[in-house]
Design an enzyme around this catalytic site. Structure first.
Site, PDB file in Angstrom:
ATOM      1  N   LYS A  95       0.821  -1.226   0.000  1.00 44.30           N
ATOM      2  CA  LYS A  95       0.000   0.000   0.000  1.00 44.30           C
ATOM      3  C   LYS A  95       0.847   1.265   0.000  1.00 44.30           C
ATOM      4  O   LYS A  95       0.435   2.290  -0.532  1.00 44.30           O
ATOM      5  CB  LYS A  95      -0.961   0.012   1.184  1.00 44.30           C
ATOM      6  CG  LYS A  95      -2.166  -0.901   0.985  1.00 44.30           C
ATOM      7  CD  LYS A  95      -3.263  -0.575   1.987  1.00 44.30           C
ATOM      8  CE  LYS A  95      -4.474  -1.459   1.768  1.00 44.30           C
ATOM      9  NZ  LYS A  95      -4.246  -2.850   2.243  1.00 44.30           N
ATOM     10  N   GLU A 153     -10.145   7.417   4.326  1.00 47.75           N
ATOM     11  CA  GLU A 153     -10.856   6.546   5.256  1.00 47.75           C
ATOM     12  C   GLU A 153     -10.013   5.288   5.445  1.00 47.75           C
ATOM     13  O   GLU A 153      -9.129   4.999   4.647  1.00 47.75           O
ATOM     14  CB  GLU A 153     -12.216   6.149   4.683  1.00 47.75           C
ATOM     15  CG  GLU A 153     -12.187   5.010   3.662  1.00 47.75           C
ATOM     16  CD  GLU A 153     -11.466   5.344   2.363  1.00 47.75           C
ATOM     17  OE1 GLU A 153     -11.415   6.547   2.002  1.00 47.75           O
ATOM     18  OE2 GLU A 153     -10.938   4.407   1.724  1.00 47.75           O
ATOM     19  N   SER A 192       1.607  -9.725  -1.226  1.00 46.83           N
ATOM     20  CA  SER A 192       1.313  -8.299  -1.023  1.00 46.83           C
ATOM     21  C   SER A 192       1.751  -7.769   0.334  1.00 46.83           C
ATOM     22  O   SER A 192       2.014  -6.571   0.471  1.00 46.83           O
ATOM     23  CB  SER A 192      -0.191  -8.045  -1.232  1.00 46.83           C
ATOM     24  OG  SER A 192      -0.961  -8.916  -0.433  1.00 46.83           O
TER      25      SER A 192
END
Ligand SMILES: *Cc1c(COP(=O)(O)O)cnc(C)c1O
Length: 405
Positions: A101, A123, A388
């Site tokens: 991310k 958010e 990931s």
């Protein structure tokens, strides 16, 4: 390479189109105020992303701060235990903060800096996106407001603490069910009030144009690195590439490196406890076309056509839709989307840890579980998996729910 009438040599130039559409999916279904804000971001992005200063600064950050390129590892013992297929993982677990991310958060925050913004807004559900963005904000000296439902704040205490340590302001959202959906609405409302001084940073290849495109572009470093590293290591392309799909950012990053190659591509969605609505979050497999959170895609709906409740053992995958580009690639057939269950995922979590010394995130374990099944089916060849993230964040949950196997 051409596939079902689409020329992948020029794919990235043509998709999305200037209005943010991948075929019929994508777009920007938002209020006029927000449309203006998105147009400002789109224009800035198209100018800035071509400037050599932006490109070289992002490159330097990736190398000196994030620790890129992340390596590829050959899973020798896991491969041997399954037969003749060779499995490899792209190690996004070794990216700073322990997952992919940060790749798009650093890009989005650098864009904010170039646009002269003072604040980033987002958010978060499980808190992973909030932590990544708070990290980027701290690095660039930007203010950071993270909207989070009361229920999620209570569930995700360590991530809330991380965000606060990093200097972010965690804004409690007390409306409705007090989870991700309400947090999205509150964050968008705050952004609409404050878009002159701030920028909204979406956590995946989701939301209105230009975010699905921008987040894909920032994540494409994963696929570009992986393709080159795999060729260096083995002298050829992998036969198959596999990634888990929540919103779809780690998958789009990896896939974008291989769309124009004769490589089979698989996106793995969470089947959770089973096929009943509410028991899974496999939107591409079981969903239908619909608009939510400002974009048209394939989504899971309840009887009123609203986003359905979803479930997955991996909190980073429980979203009732996926990015519009995935919906497009799904309909086109270029990427095959399939599912694995919670049980298969947890087995893969323990197997990879035990055989390879890599404790994966539960999200990433979905991709590993699917690759393990695929390896048995294929019989020979190679599979590249996007790992990931790392599993440290999942330790307490695993110990409580499954014990130590
Ligand atoms: C958030 C997250 C995901 C899911 O998000 P995508 O946008 O689908 O990539 C997957 N893996 C990890 C480790 C995550 O933190």
């Amino acid at each position: 390479m051409e596939y079902n009438g689409i020329n992948f040599d020029t794919y990235f130039k043509n998709y999305p189109d200037e209005n943010g559409f991948f075929g019929k999916y994508g777009g920007a279904y938002i209020t006029e105020d927000l449309k203006k804000a998105m147009e400002e971001i789109t224009e800035a992005y198209f100018t800035i992303c071509k400037s050599s200063k932006f490109i070289s600064e992002l490159r330097r950050i990736r190398r000196d701060f994030q620790g890129r390129p992340t390596p590829i590892s050959h899973l020798e013992r896991l491969s041997e235990s399954l037969g003749n297929v060779q499995l490899y993982v792209k190690r996004e677990d070794l990216n700073h903060t322990g997952a992919h991310k940060l790749n798009h958060c650093m890009g989005e925050a650098l864009l904010a800096k170039y646009m002269g913004k003072k604040k980033v807004i987002a958010e978060t559900g499980a808190g992973q996106h909030g932590v990544a963005l708070a990290t980027a904000a701290a690095y660039f000296g930007l203010e950071c407001d993270i909207y989070m439902g009361t229920v999620d704040i209570a569930k995700q205490a360590p991530n809330v603490a991380r965000m606060k340590i990093l200097g972010a302001n965690v804004v409690e959202v007390k409306e409705g069910l007090q989870t991700l959906k309400e947090a999205v609405d509150a964050a968008f409302a705050a952004y609409a009030r404050d878009y002159k001084d701030s920028i909204y940073c979406i956590g995946s290849v989701l939301g209105p144009h230009p975010f699905p495109m921008m987040v894909r572009d920032f994540q494409s470093v994963v696929g570009i690195e992986a393709r080159e590293q795999f060729m260096d290591m083995t002298g050829e392309l992998p036969d198959a590439v596999v990634a888990c799909v929540g919103g779809g950012s780690n998958a789009m990053g990896m896939f974008s490196g291989f769309l124009n190659d004769p490589v089979d591509i698989y996106g793995v969605e969470p089947l959770g406890r089973g096929e009943k609505l509410g028991d899974h979050a496999a939107s591409l497999k079981y969903g239908t076309e619909g608009i939510m959170h400002g974009f048209n895609s394939i989504m899971l709906k309840d009887e009123n056509g609203e986003p359905a409740p979803v479930y997955s053992v991996a909190s980073g995958l429980d979203y009732p839709s996926s990015g519009p580009e995935h919906a497009f690639l799904h309909d086109l057939g270029r990427v095959k989307y399939d599912v694995v269950s919670d049980d298969e995922t947890i087995d893969a979590f323990f197997t990879l840890s035990r055989l390879e010394g890599i404790i994966p995130a539960i999200e990433s374990s979905h991709a590993v579980a699917y690759a393990m099944k695929l390896a048995k089916e294929m019989g020979k060849g190679s599979i590249l998996i996007n790992l990931s993230g790392r599993g440290d964040k999942d330790m307490d949950y695993i110990i409580e729910k499954y014990g130590i196997r």
